[in-house]
Design an enzyme around this catalytic site. Structure first.
Site, PDB file in Angstrom:
ATOM      1  N   LYS A 154     -50.564  10.389 -65.606  1.00  0.00           N
ATOM      2  CA  LYS A 154     -49.811  11.465 -65.934  1.00  0.00           C
ATOM      3  C   LYS A 154     -48.344  11.834 -65.346  1.00  0.00           C
ATOM      4  O   LYS A 154     -47.394  12.186 -65.840  1.00  0.00           O
ATOM      5  CB  LYS A 154     -50.501  12.983 -65.800  1.00  0.00           C
ATOM      6  CG  LYS A 154     -51.784  12.954 -66.484  1.00  0.00           C
ATOM      7  CD  LYS A 154     -52.765  14.291 -66.213  1.00  0.00           C
ATOM      8  CE  LYS A 154     -53.070  14.553 -64.764  1.00  0.00           C
ATOM      9  NZ  LYS A 154     -54.147  13.479 -64.133  1.00  0.00           N
TER      10      LYS A 154
ATOM     11  N   ARG B 261     -55.530  23.276 -66.267  1.00  0.00           N
ATOM     12  CA  ARG B 261     -56.629  22.167 -65.719  1.00  0.00           C
ATOM     13  C   ARG B 261     -58.137  22.936 -66.370  1.00  0.00           C
ATOM     14  O   ARG B 261     -59.154  22.300 -65.993  1.00  0.00           O
ATOM     15  CB  ARG B 261     -56.556  22.626 -64.378  1.00  0.00           C
ATOM     16  CG  ARG B 261     -56.747  21.390 -63.377  1.00  0.00           C
ATOM     17  CD  ARG B 261     -55.969  20.118 -63.690  1.00  0.00           C
ATOM     18  NE  ARG B 261     -56.189  19.185 -62.703  1.00  0.00           N
ATOM     19  CZ  ARG B 261     -55.361  18.633 -61.979  1.00  0.00           C
ATOM     20  NH1 ARG B 261     -54.022  18.815 -62.036  1.00  0.00           N
ATOM     21  NH2 ARG B 261     -55.748  17.605 -61.134  1.00  0.00           N
TER      22      ARG B 261
ATOM     23  N   ARG C  52     -53.583   3.146 -54.401  1.00  0.00           N
ATOM     24  CA  ARG C  52     -52.621   3.973 -54.210  1.00  0.00           C
ATOM     25  C   ARG C  52     -53.001   4.508 -52.856  1.00  0.00           C
ATOM     26  O   ARG C  52     -51.808   4.477 -52.104  1.00  0.00           O
ATOM     27  CB  ARG C  52     -52.484   5.319 -55.251  1.00  0.00           C
ATOM     28  CG  ARG C  52     -51.306   6.020 -54.827  1.00  0.00           C
ATOM     29  CD  ARG C  52     -51.073   7.184 -56.020  1.00  0.00           C
ATOM     30  NE  ARG C  52     -52.280   8.187 -55.962  1.00  0.00           N
ATOM     31  CZ  ARG C  52     -52.422   8.995 -56.727  1.00  0.00           C
ATOM     32  NH1 ARG C  52     -51.453   9.287 -57.533  1.00  0.00           N
ATOM     33  NH2 ARG C  52     -53.370   9.665 -56.851  1.00  0.00           N
TER      34      ARG C  52
ATOM     35  N   ARG D  40     -53.585   7.927 -51.833  1.00  0.00           N
ATOM     36  CA  ARG D  40     -53.062   9.333 -51.245  1.00  0.00           C
ATOM     37  C   ARG D  40     -54.303  10.047 -50.689  1.00  0.00           C
ATOM     38  O   ARG D  40     -55.208   9.586 -50.612  1.00  0.00           O
ATOM     39  CB  ARG D  40     -52.660  10.087 -52.596  1.00  0.00           C
ATOM     40  CG  ARG D  40     -51.588  11.451 -52.595  1.00  0.00           C
ATOM     41  CD  ARG D  40     -51.351  11.814 -53.974  1.00  0.00           C
ATOM     42  NE  ARG D  40     -52.573  12.308 -54.605  1.00  0.00           N
ATOM     43  CZ  ARG D  40     -52.334  12.840 -55.936  1.00  0.00           C
ATOM     44  NH1 ARG D  40     -51.384  12.497 -56.538  1.00  0.00           N
ATOM     45  NH2 ARG D  40     -53.470  13.542 -56.539  1.00  0.00           N
TER      46      ARG D  40
ATOM     47  N   ARG E 160     -63.266  14.391 -58.170  1.00  0.00           N
ATOM     48  CA  ARG E 160     -62.008  14.664 -58.883  1.00  0.00           C
ATOM     49  C   ARG E 160     -62.487  14.341 -60.582  1.00  0.00           C
ATOM     50  O   ARG E 160     -62.113  15.365 -61.409  1.00  0.00           O
ATOM     51  CB  ARG E 160     -60.963  14.018 -58.698  1.00  0.00           C
ATOM     52  CG  ARG E 160     -60.169  14.902 -57.408  1.00  0.00           C
ATOM     53  CD  ARG E 160     -59.333  13.706 -56.828  1.00  0.00           C
ATOM     54  NE  ARG E 160     -58.035  13.289 -57.339  1.00  0.00           N
ATOM     55  CZ  ARG E 160     -57.451  12.170 -57.206  1.00  0.00           C
ATOM     56  NH1 ARG E 160     -57.529  11.347 -55.993  1.00  0.00           N
ATOM     57  NH2 ARG E 160     -56.354  12.120 -57.816  1.00  0.00           N
TER      58      ARG E 160
HETATM   59  P1  AP5 Z   1     -50.261   8.662 -61.484  1.00  0.00           P
HETATM   60  O1  AP5 Z   1     -49.150   8.744 -62.501  1.00  0.00           O
HETATM   61  O2  AP5 Z   1     -50.263   9.346 -60.394  1.00  0.00           O
HETATM   62  O3  AP5 Z   1     -51.602   9.209 -62.196  1.00  0.00           O
HETATM   63  P2  AP5 Z   1     -52.152  10.943 -62.561  1.00  0.00           P
HETATM   64  O4  AP5 Z   1     -52.646  11.000 -63.913  1.00  0.00           O
HETATM   65  O5  AP5 Z   1     -50.453  11.877 -62.336  1.00  0.00           O
HETATM   66  O6  AP5 Z   1     -52.863  11.119 -61.310  1.00  0.00           O
HETATM   67  P3  AP5 Z   1     -53.134  11.935 -60.231  1.00  0.00           P
HETATM   68  O7  AP5 Z   1     -54.034  11.346 -59.217  1.00  0.00           O
HETATM   69  O8  AP5 Z   1     -51.857  12.527 -59.677  1.00  0.00           O
HETATM   70  O9  AP5 Z   1     -53.793  13.113 -60.685  1.00  0.00           O
HETATM   71  P4  AP5 Z   1     -54.659  14.159 -60.446  1.00  0.00           P
HETATM   72  O10 AP5 Z   1     -55.069  14.937 -61.818  1.00  0.00           O
HETATM   73  O11 AP5 Z   1     -55.968  13.987 -59.641  1.00  0.00           O
HETATM   74  O12 AP5 Z   1     -53.713  15.069 -59.278  1.00  0.00           O
HETATM   75  P5  AP5 Z   1     -52.777  16.177 -59.476  1.00  0.00           P
HETATM   76  O13 AP5 Z   1     -51.774  15.922 -58.500  1.00  0.00           O
HETATM   77  O14 AP5 Z   1     -52.643  16.864 -60.773  1.00  0.00           O
HETATM   78  O15 AP5 Z   1     -51.095   7.202 -61.263  1.00  0.00           O
HETATM   79  C1  AP5 Z   1     -51.834   7.008 -60.406  1.00  0.00           C
HETATM   80  C2  AP5 Z   1     -51.718   5.369 -59.966  1.00  0.00           C
HETATM   81  O16 AP5 Z   1     -51.777   4.716 -60.821  1.00  0.00           O
HETATM   82  C3  AP5 Z   1     -50.435   5.310 -59.216  1.00  0.00           C
HETATM   83  O17 AP5 Z   1     -50.581   4.522 -57.990  1.00  0.00           O
HETATM   84  C4  AP5 Z   1     -49.776   4.668 -60.311  1.00  0.00           C
HETATM   85  O18 AP5 Z   1     -48.600   3.884 -60.011  1.00  0.00           O
HETATM   86  C5  AP5 Z   1     -50.660   3.948 -61.040  1.00  0.00           C
HETATM   87  N1  AP5 Z   1     -50.665   3.727 -62.487  1.00  0.00           N
HETATM   88  C6  AP5 Z   1     -50.019   4.826 -63.315  1.00  0.00           C
HETATM   89  N2  AP5 Z   1     -49.990   4.214 -64.661  1.00  0.00           N
HETATM   90  C7  AP5 Z   1     -50.379   3.046 -64.645  1.00  0.00           C
HETATM   91  C8  AP5 Z   1     -50.725   1.879 -65.726  1.00  0.00           C
HETATM   92  N3  AP5 Z   1     -50.274   2.277 -66.882  1.00  0.00           N
HETATM   93  N4  AP5 Z   1     -50.915   0.810 -65.065  1.00  0.00           N
HETATM   94  C9  AP5 Z   1     -51.462   0.543 -63.841  1.00  0.00           C
HETATM   95  N5  AP5 Z   1     -51.250   1.545 -62.813  1.00  0.00           N
HETATM   96  C10 AP5 Z   1     -50.491   2.842 -63.143  1.00  0.00           C
HETATM   97  O19 AP5 Z   1     -53.714  17.549 -58.673  1.00  0.00           O
HETATM   98  C11 AP5 Z   1     -54.113  17.006 -57.123  1.00  0.00           C
HETATM   99  C12 AP5 Z   1     -54.968  18.444 -56.850  1.00  0.00           C
HETATM  100  O20 AP5 Z   1     -54.387  19.542 -56.760  1.00  0.00           O
HETATM  101  C13 AP5 Z   1     -56.015  18.652 -57.634  1.00  0.00           C
HETATM  102  O21 AP5 Z   1     -57.248  18.027 -57.431  1.00  0.00           O
HETATM  103  C14 AP5 Z   1     -56.422  20.176 -57.408  1.00  0.00           C
HETATM  104  O22 AP5 Z   1     -57.101  20.119 -56.254  1.00  0.00           O
HETATM  105  C15 AP5 Z   1     -55.015  20.822 -57.338  1.00  0.00           C
HETATM  106  N6  AP5 Z   1     -54.405  21.124 -58.559  1.00  0.00           N
HETATM  107  C16 AP5 Z   1     -53.310  20.587 -59.143  1.00  0.00           C
HETATM  108  N7  AP5 Z   1     -53.081  21.219 -60.520  1.00  0.00           N
HETATM  109  C17 AP5 Z   1     -53.937  22.308 -60.324  1.00  0.00           C
HETATM  110  C18 AP5 Z   1     -54.321  23.173 -61.321  1.00  0.00           C
HETATM  111  N8  AP5 Z   1     -53.469  23.335 -62.620  1.00  0.00           N
HETATM  112  N9  AP5 Z   1     -55.327  24.176 -61.109  1.00  0.00           N
HETATM  113  C19 AP5 Z   1     -56.045  24.075 -59.899  1.00  0.00           C
HETATM  114  N10 AP5 Z   1     -55.773  23.109 -59.050  1.00  0.00           N
HETATM  115  C20 AP5 Z   1     -54.801  22.065 -59.115  1.00  0.00           C
END
Ligand code: AP5
Length: 184
Positions: free
Chosen positions: A14, A89, A128, A130, A141
Site C-alpha cells: 500500500k 481500517r 524489511r 521495521r 497484524r
Molecule cells: P509496503 O509498501 O510498506 O506495504 P504496506 O502494505 O504499506 O505494509 P505496511 O507494513 O506498512 O502496512 P501496515 O498496514 O501493517 O502498516 P501501517 O503503517 O499502515 O511494503 C512492505 C515491504 O514489501 C517493503 O519492504 C516493500 O519494499 C516490499 N514490497 C512492496 N511491494 C512489493 C512487491 N510488489 N514485490 C516485492 N516487494 C514489495 O500501520 C502500522 C500500525 O499503525 C498498525 O499496525 C496500527 O497499529 C497503526 N495504524 C495505522 N493506521 C491505523 C488506523 N487507521 N487505525 C488504527 N491503527 C492504525
C-alpha cells in the site's frame, strides 16, 4: 482530481504504491501509519498513546485516529485530491470517513484492494525489518487485518467503489496496473 483509498493486508505494498501513484497524480499521500510513526519518534502525546498498540500489531483506538484524519483532510493541499493509505481500517472508521467526505463534498473515486497471499506478505515484511516486522507481530497484524479490515472489502464492494489489483506481482507491474486504472 484523484481521491483514492488503498486497502490491503500488511505488506501488500500500500505504502509503496500509494507513494508512486501520489507522485503521478500530484496529490498528497496520507498514511496514518507514517503519521503515527512520526508521532512516536517525536514522543508527542499521540505517539506515547499509540506506541503500545503499534508495537503489538493492534489497531490504535479510533478516538486517536479520527480527529487526526479529519484535520488532515481539511488542509489546503487536499483540495485537488488525496491517496489514503492505512485508513479506514475498520467499519466504524469507514462510516466516519463516509460522513466526513459527504460533509466536505469530496467523494471517493474508488477503493483499491491490493490482494496478496499470506506467505508473500510474511516473507516481504521479515526482509524489511521495521519495528513491528517481528514474526509474532506480523502474524497478529494479519489476524487483526482479517478480523477488522477485511470486512471493508464488502463494505466498498456493496457501494460499487471497489477495484482489486493483484499485489503479488513485481512493484513495477503493480504500479503499471494502477496507473492504467487511475490515469487512463
Ligand atoms: P509496503 O509498501 O510498506 O506495504 P504496506 O502494505 O504499506 O505494509 P505496511 O507494513 O506498512 O502496512 P501496515 O498496514 O501493517 O502498516 P501501517 O503503517 O499502515 O511494503 C512492505 C515491504 O514489501 C517493503 O519492504 C516493500 O519494499 C516490499 N514490497 C512492496 N511491494 C512489493 C512487491 N510488489 N514485490 C516485492 N516487494 C514489495 O500501520 C502500522 C500500525 O499503525 C498498525 O499496525 C496500527 O497499529 C497503526 N495504524 C495505522 N493506521 C491505523 C488506523 N487507521 N487505525 C488504527 N491503527 C492504525
Amino acid at each position: 482530481m484523484t481521491r483514492l483509498i488503498f486497502l490491503g493486508p500488511p505488506g501488500a505494498g500500500k505504502g509503496t504504491q500509494a507513494l508512486l501513484l501520489a507522485k503521478d497524480c500530484e496529490v498528497p499521500h496520507i498514511s496514518t501509519g507514517d503519521i503515527l510513526r512520526s508521532a512516536v519518534a517525536a514522543g508527542s502525546e499521540l505517539g506515547q498513546k499509540a506506541e503500545q498498540y503499534m508495537s503489538a500489531g493492534e489497531l490504535v483506538p479510533d478516538e486517536l485516529i479520527l480527529d487526526l484524519i479529519q484535520e488532515r483532510l481539511g488542509q489546503d493541499d487536499t483540495k485537488a485530491g488525496w491517496l489514503l493509505d492505512g485508513f479506514p481500517r475498520n467499519v466504524p472508521q469507514a462510516e466516519f470517513l463516509q460522513k466526513l467526505l459527504d460533509q466536505i463534498e469530496q467523494p471517493v473515486d474508488f477503493v483499491v484492494n491490493l490482494d496478496v497471499e499470506d506467505d508473500v506478505i510474511v516473507a516481504r515484511l521479515l526482509q524489511r525489518g521495521r519495528d513491528d516486522d517481528e514474526e509474532s507481530v506480523i502474524l497478529n497484524r494479519l489476524q487483526v487485518y482479517r478480523q477488522q479490515t477485511e470486512p471493508l472489502i464488502d463494505f466498498y464492494r456493496d457501494r460499487q467503489q471497489l477495484v482489486s489489483v493483484d499485489g503479488n506481482q513485481t512493484m513495477d507491474v503493480v504500479h503499471a496496473d494502477l496507473k492504467r486504472l487511475v490515469l487512463e
